[in-house]
Design an enzyme around this catalytic site. Structure first.
Site, PDB file in Angstrom:
ATOM      1  CG  ASP A  12       3.475  -4.428  -5.141  1.00 43.02           C
ATOM      2  OD1 ASP A  12       2.256  -4.184  -4.990  1.00 43.02           O
ATOM      3  OD2 ASP A  12       4.323  -3.536  -5.286  1.00 43.02           O
ATOM      4  CE  LYS A  34       1.938   0.696  -2.983  1.00 41.19           C
ATOM      5  NZ  LYS A  34       1.320   0.102  -4.172  1.00 41.19           N
ATOM      6  CG  ASP A  62      -1.316   2.139  -5.254  1.00 42.04           C
ATOM      7  OD1 ASP A  62      -1.934   3.074  -5.797  1.00 42.04           O
ATOM      8  OD2 ASP A  62      -0.123   1.871  -5.504  1.00 42.04           O
ATOM      9  CE  LYS A  64      -0.045   3.517  -9.066  1.00 48.34           C
ATOM     10  NZ  LYS A  64       0.192   2.311  -8.224  1.00 48.34           N
ATOM     11  CG  ASP A  67     -13.601   3.510 -16.294  1.00 50.20           C
ATOM     12  OD1 ASP A  67     -14.308   4.125 -17.128  1.00 50.20           O
ATOM     13  OD2 ASP A  67     -13.430   2.279 -16.338  1.00 50.20           O
ATOM     14  CB  ILE A  68     -16.402   7.628 -17.296  1.00 50.71           C
ATOM     15  CG1 ILE A  68     -17.228   6.379 -16.934  1.00 50.71           C
ATOM     16  CG2 ILE A  68     -15.883   7.541 -18.724  1.00 50.71           C
ATOM     17  CD1 ILE A  68     -18.521   6.254 -17.723  1.00 50.71           C
ATOM     18  CB  THR A 117       7.775   7.013  -9.431  1.00 52.62           C
ATOM     19  OG1 THR A 117       7.121   5.800  -9.035  1.00 52.62           O
ATOM     20  CG2 THR A 117       7.345   8.125  -8.512  1.00 52.62           C
ATOM     21  CD  GLN A 187       9.307   3.066  -8.897  1.00 54.48           C
ATOM     22  OE1 GLN A 187       9.003   3.960  -9.668  1.00 54.48           O
ATOM     23  NE2 GLN A 187       8.445   2.516  -8.071  1.00 54.48           N
ATOM     24  N   GLY A 207       8.606  -0.779  -1.696  1.00 59.96           N
ATOM     25  CA  GLY A 207       8.265  -2.178  -1.960  1.00 59.96           C
ATOM     26  C   GLY A 207       9.496  -3.051  -1.960  1.00 59.96           C
ATOM     27  NE  ARG A 208      10.098  -3.351  -7.383  1.00 60.29           N
ATOM     28  CZ  ARG A 208      10.017  -2.830  -8.603  1.00 60.29           C
ATOM     29  NH1 ARG A 208      10.228  -3.621  -9.649  1.00 60.29           N
ATOM     30  NH2 ARG A 208       9.739  -1.565  -8.776  1.00 60.29           N
TER      31      ARG A 208
HETATM   32  O1  C5P Z   1       9.040  -1.990  -5.269  1.00 61.11           O
HETATM   33  P1  C5P Z   1       8.880  -0.492  -5.284  1.00 61.11           P
HETATM   34  O2  C5P Z   1       9.478   0.211  -4.092  1.00 61.11           O
HETATM   35  O3  C5P Z   1       9.306   0.121  -6.589  1.00 61.11           O
HETATM   36  O4  C5P Z   1       7.288  -0.323  -5.142  1.00 61.11           O
HETATM   37  C1  C5P Z   1       6.654   0.829  -5.482  1.00 61.11           C
HETATM   38  C2  C5P Z   1       5.172   0.667  -5.282  1.00 61.11           C
HETATM   39  O5  C5P Z   1       4.602   1.953  -5.432  1.00 61.11           O
HETATM   40  C3  C5P Z   1       4.466  -0.249  -6.263  1.00 61.11           C
HETATM   41  O6  C5P Z   1       3.460  -0.952  -5.530  1.00 61.11           O
HETATM   42  C4  C5P Z   1       3.812   0.686  -7.269  1.00 61.11           C
HETATM   43  O7  C5P Z   1       2.573   0.222  -7.730  1.00 61.11           O
HETATM   44  C5  C5P Z   1       3.593   1.935  -6.415  1.00 61.11           C
HETATM   45  N1  C5P Z   1       3.549   3.202  -7.123  1.00 61.11           N
HETATM   46  C6  C5P Z   1       4.582   3.676  -7.912  1.00 61.11           C
HETATM   47  N2  C5P Z   1       4.470   4.887  -8.566  1.00 61.11           N
HETATM   48  C7  C5P Z   1       3.376   5.628  -8.400  1.00 61.11           C
HETATM   49  C8  C5P Z   1       2.337   5.168  -7.568  1.00 61.11           C
HETATM   50  C9  C5P Z   1       2.462   3.957  -6.934  1.00 61.11           C
HETATM   51  O8  C5P Z   1       5.611   3.018  -8.029  1.00 61.11           O
HETATM   52  N3  C5P Z   1       3.297   6.828  -8.971  1.00 61.11           N
END
Ligand code: C5P
Length: 235
Positions: A12, A34, A62, A64, A67-68, A117, A187, A207-208
């Protein structure tokens, strides 16, 4: 390569150089990179090409989609030519949306996002989704698999219940992963990497905790090492 842990690093990043820099640092240790909305909406297909590069990792797109069915089919077809290994759609779009994505991108694993999440039980009330939260996740998981999704995205807290519901053949992908002591950020439903794998996850989205570390390569290596012991065959 047999020693890459089942981790998808969420790149990200605000620009392609940063994403490529992170990708170079983490790819010796992880199976998957990702590309999410931030990178894709800014740079489009170039983001996928640049992240994949010569690195020999899986690419998880990713987006996500929600939409229709006709629009999701068109979107999935548009990105199928980039050959992502995984593409996400929201399960809440319903079975026709999932089926449309599966048919439009037959060579890509369509993974359905159950509940983000970042959502907690109080949020379900606010958005009008019937809980309790684990029941809502299970319901969406079953619906998505019946419509053809080969992957599911859920929190590590629900992964065992989802696995019990959908069986061994569906790939369970879990964001919300936080190593012991790491900041939760936005989260809400988190677990450690080892807890998530032991509960039955196949791929951990992180991610982070990796990309915000002073040395993302070292952070990825430190998270990956104990996981390799849990998944000796990880490739
Ligand atoms: O930085 P972090 O570990 O929180 O990154 C989580 C990644 O997972 C983000 O890119 C977020 O868009 C993705 N994600 C999420 N929850 C979901 C699906 C994807 O956090 N249900």
């Amino acid at each position: 390569m047999t020693d890459r842990a089942p981790i998808a690093v969420a790149l990200d990043a605000p620009d392609l150089d940063t994403a490529a820099y992170w990708a170079d640092l983490v790819t010796p240790h992880v199976s998957t990179l990702k590309v999410g909305l931030e990178l894709y909406l800014r740079f489009g297909p170039e983001a996928v090409a640049s992240v994949r590069g010569p690195r020999g990792v899986d690419v998880f797109l990713d987006l996500k989609l929600h939409d229709i069915p006709a629009t999701v089919a068109g979107a999935a077809r548009a990105v199928a030519r980039l050959h992502p290994d995984v593409l996400t759609v929201h399960a809440a779009g319903g079975p026709d949306v999932i089926r449309a994505a599966v048919e439009a991108a037959p060579s890509t694993m369509i993974a359905a996002v159950t509940l983000l999440t970042s959502l907690g039980p109080a949020d379900l009330d606010r958005i009008g989704v019937t809980g309790p939260l684990p029941d809502a996740v299970r319901r969406l998981a079953v619906l998505a698999v019946a419509a053809g999704a080969r992957g599911l995205v859920c929190s590590p807290r629900e992964v065992a219940a989802v696995r019990a519901e959908v069986g061994p053949d569906v790939t369970l992908i879990t964001p919300g992963i936080r190593p012991p002591g790491a900041a939760a950020h936005d989260q809400a439903r988190t677990a450690t990497p080892e807890e998530a794998l032991r509960a039955g996850a196949d791929l951990l989205v992180i991610g982070r905790p990796i990309t915000s570390a002073p040395d993302p390569g070292a952070a990825a290596a430190a998270i990956a090492a104990p996981l390799r012991r849990l998944t000796p065959a990880a490739g």
